[in-house]
Design a protein around this motif. Structure first.
Motif, short mmCIF file in Angstrom:
data_model
loop_
_atom_site.label_atom_id
_atom_site.label_comp_id
_atom_site.label_asym_id
_atom_site.label_seq_id
_atom_site.Cartn_x
_atom_site.Cartn_y
_atom_site.Cartn_z
N ASP A 72 0.73 -1.20 -0.25
CA ASP A 72 0.73 0.41 -0.22
C ASP A 72 0.73 1.60 -0.14
OD1 ASP A 72 1.16 -0.65 2.80
OD2 ASP A 72 -0.45 -0.51 3.26
N PHE A 73 2.08 1.24 -0.28
CA PHE A 73 3.13 2.56 -0.89
C PHE A 73 2.73 2.93 -2.11
CE2 PHE A 73 7.48 3.98 -1.54
CZ PHE A 73 6.83 5.01 -1.04
N TYR A 74 1.09 3.75 -1.48
CA TYR A 74 0.45 4.48 -3.05
C TYR A 74 0.89 5.94 -4.06
CZ TYR A 74 -3.02 3.99 0.06
OH TYR A 74 -3.94 3.51 1.01
N CYS A 75 1.53 5.78 -5.22
CA CYS A 75 1.85 6.66 -6.14
C CYS A 75 3.52 6.52 -6.27
CB CYS A 75 1.63 7.81 -5.49
SG CYS A 75 0.59 8.16 -5.50
N GLN A 76 4.14 5.12 -5.15
CA GLN A 76 5.80 5.18 -4.94
C GLN A 76 6.43 5.42 -6.54
OE1 GLN A 76 6.82 0.66 -4.56
NE2 GLN A 76 8.74 1.28 -4.46
N ALA A 77 6.10 5.02 -7.61
CA ALA A 77 6.88 4.90 -9.18
C ALA A 77 7.26 7.03 -8.75
CB ALA A 77 6.43 4.86 -9.51
N GLU A 78 5.95 7.77 -8.70
CA GLU A 78 6.03 8.71 -8.62
C GLU A 78 6.29 10.29 -7.88
OE1 GLU A 78 2.32 12.39 -8.71
OE2 GLU A 78 1.89 10.32 -8.67
N TRP A 79 6.75 9.73 -6.83
CA TRP A 79 6.97 10.11 -5.82
C TRP A 79 8.37 9.97 -5.87
CZ3 TRP A 79 3.77 12.72 -4.38
CH2 TRP A 79 2.71 12.47 -3.69
N GLU A 80 9.25 8.86 -5.89
CA GLU A 80 11.13 8.63 -5.95
C GLU A 80 11.46 8.56 -7.60
OE1 GLU A 80 10.66 4.08 -6.80
OE2 GLU A 80 10.79 3.49 -4.57
N GLU A 81 9.93 9.32 -8.45
CA GLU A 81 10.94 10.51 -9.85
C GLU A 81 11.29 11.43 -9.55
OE1 GLU A 81 9.52 11.09 -14.06
OE2 GLU A 81 8.22 10.18 -13.19
N LEU A 82 10.15 12.17 -8.29
CA LEU A 82 10.47 13.23 -7.78
C LEU A 82 11.70 13.52 -6.59
CD1 LEU A 82 6.80 13.96 -7.30
CD2 LEU A 82 7.73 15.89 -9.41
N VAL A 83 12.04 12.45 -6.00
CA VAL A 83 13.10 13.12 -5.05
C VAL A 83 14.27 12.52 -6.46
CG1 VAL A 83 14.67 11.17 -4.00
CG2 VAL A 83 12.04 11.82 -3.72
N ALA A 84 14.42 11.72 -7.24
CA ALA A 84 15.33 11.72 -8.28
C ALA A 84 15.58 12.84 -8.71
CB ALA A 84 15.72 10.35 -9.57
N GLN A 85 14.62 13.77 -8.89
CA GLN A 85 14.55 15.12 -9.74
C GLN A 85 14.78 16.32 -9.11
OE1 GLN A 85 10.87 15.58 -11.71
NE2 GLN A 85 11.75 14.22 -13.29
N GLY A 86 14.95 15.64 -7.66
CA GLY A 86 15.74 16.73 -6.85
C GLY A 86 14.23 18.15 -6.15
N PHE A 87 12.72 17.47 -6.64
CA PHE A 87 11.61 18.40 -6.25
C PHE A 87 11.35 17.70 -4.59
CE2 PHE A 87 11.98 19.62 -10.82
CZ PHE A 87 11.29 20.30 -10.91
N LEU A 88 11.17 16.52 -4.80
CA LEU A 88 10.45 16.49 -3.21
C LEU A 88 11.61 15.31 -2.27
CD1 LEU A 88 8.34 15.45 -1.47
CD2 LEU A 88 8.35 12.93 -2.82
#
Length: 471
Positions: free
Chosen positions: A413-429
């Motif tokens: 139940d890790f909602y939106c996992q791929a979306e969060w990890e991509e934003l972390v990689a881009q430095g936004f989160l």
């Protein structure tokens, strides 16, 4: 006029010394000014020399046994005994608020469907919702997970709807076809029979969202809340239609002051629905006059969902994160949430599926200054408004987004996992996660906040960060 008279400043203190009175207030204790009018009225009449028959009774709509159960030592029954110096009209002799006038079967059938897409005349609202097309309905929890959570997307093209992060979408749900069919069978109603609704009293407005003419099926599907837990007044009115002695005695017990514990055990504890209660009183149910349906059963209320997307990231779209409500009580049939179950059942691949909705301003307002960092704490589906905020801020090029997210298991139940990890990689989160069941010792978002207290304090003290919590 009487209210204005009471609060005239030139009234002498003893001007109402010959007045005997009783006050029954109806309020909601979740509001800060609980029963304000009743308290003010009682205080003023007492100040003017009035003689209270009983202590002021303050009904609370939040009480498990109904609003009159919390009315203090006076109680509903004592209040009625104190004020019934004049004969009152028995409830069963009161006319219904509306009457159903059936139309001939061969009369013209106008095309009036609530859920057909129409060009709105103004910004959609509760009385004029927008029929939004369901674009996708995706389960975001693993199939093996106990809870079904959906990410649902609606197309609002041409609606005129605008919103910001933190706003909510209101959705008008409907009853499932199986329940509608059972209800019509119980009451011996023809679901395809058409009628025109007319008020019995001049000046009474017609119910909102009901087309004229209307079918019984449409009335039960879109208006009558047959899945809600019935209240005391439901059994009281039902008792006057009963032709069966045993059923009538039980209905009268449920509607009496002495029978409220029994009613609570029957209705509230197991979360028994109105439809199920009608099943338990079959002789009475089949005798219910159709004209009293709108007096007996409340209308389906809209449900609010935090918007989980940004218009900047998804133009002409609204996305919501919905946990499908399903739980067990002592009843054999699982309890299901009306709106979440209905939404989860919608399959856009099977045709043009529409949902009536509109948008309201929410309680969260995110900083206008792009330099202001934001700390968001959103365990479970509480992350929905923060997804909208992060998408909005990222689309505007804003960094300084810090999210604490918690769930049970990373794999389920890790909602939106791929979306969060991509934003972390881009430095936004900056993302901190707490998966409470992935290790022997439970870990929650508060533990991650404590572990990262230096960063949190630095953002608050030096960066003037805004902090938000939803769950």
């Amino acid at each position: 006029m009487f209210w204005r008279f009471l609060f005239r400043k030139n009234l002498p203190p003893g001007s109402l010394c010959q007045l005997d009175y009783a006050v029954l207030g109806l309020g909601d204790s979740s509001y800060p000014r609980f029963n304000f009018v009743a308290k003010k009225l009682h205080k003023r009449v007492l100040q003017l020399g009035g003689n209270p028959l009983l202590p002021v009774a303050l009904g609370d709509d939040q009480h498990d046994l109904g609003p009159l159960a919390a009315s203090g030592p006076a109680g509903a029954e004592e209040l009625w005994h104190g004020v019934t110096m004049l004969p009152c009209c028995p409830p069963h002799s009161l006319p219904p608020k509306y009457t159903l006038h059936y139309l001939p079967e061969d009369s013209p059938h106008p095309d009036s469907d609530l859920l057909q897409p129409t060009a709105p005349r103004a910004v959609p609202c509760e009385l004029h919702p927008f029929a939004a097309r369901v674009v996708s309905n995706q389960r975001v929890t693993a199939q093996s997970h106990f809870q079904d959570v959906r990410l649902i997307e609606f197309d609002i093209t041409g609606s005129g709807i605008t919103f910001s992060a933190g706003d909510v979408v209101m959705i008008q749900p409907q009853n499932c076809p199986e329940d509608v069919q059972q209800f019509c069978q119980l009451l011996r109603l023809d679901p395809d029979r058409r009628f025109v609704l007319k008020p019995t009293e001049p000046g009474t407005s017609l119910p909102p969202l009901l087309p004229q003419p209307c079918t019984i099926r449409h009335l039960v599907t879109h208006y009558l809340d047959i899945s809600c837990v019935p209240r005391r007044s439901f059994f009281e009115l039902l008792s006057y239609f009963s032709t069966n002695e045993l059923e009538r005695e039980k209905l009268q017990e449920f509607s009496s002051a002495q029978g409220q514990e029994e009613l609570y055990s029957y209705c509230n504890r197991p979360r028994r629905t109105t439809l199920e209660a009608l099943w338990d009183f079959p002789h009475t149910t089949c005798a219910i006059p159709a004209d009293y349906l709108l007096d007996l059963i409340p209308r389906i209320r809209p449900r609010a969902f935090s918007i989980a997307s940004s218009l900047l990231a998804h133009p002409d779209r609204i996305q919501i994160l919905v946990a499908v409500v399903r739980y067990k009580t002592r009843l054999s049939k699982p309890r299901r949430g009306l709106c979440s179950t209905w939404l989860a059942s919608l399959n856009p691949e099977q045709g043009d599926v529409r949902v009536p909705l509109w948008v309201k301003k929410g309680g969260m307002k995110f900083p206008a200054d792009p330099a202001t960092p934001v700390i968001m704490i959103g365990p479970g589906t509480g992350v929905a408004p923060f997804r909208a905020a992060i998408q909005e801020r990222v689309a505007q090029g804003r960094r300084g987004n810090c999210l604490f997210f918690g769930c049970r298991q990373k794999s389920k139940d890790f909602y939106c996992q791929a979306e969060w990890e991509e934003l972390v990689a881009q430095g936004f989160l900056t993302l901190f996660t707490a998966f409470s069941r992935d290790q022997e010792e439970k870990v929650y978002v508060q533990h991650r906040i404590q572990e990262n207290r230096r960063l949190v304090w630095e953002l608050l003290s030096s960066g003037n960060a805004h902090i938000y919590l939803a769950g």
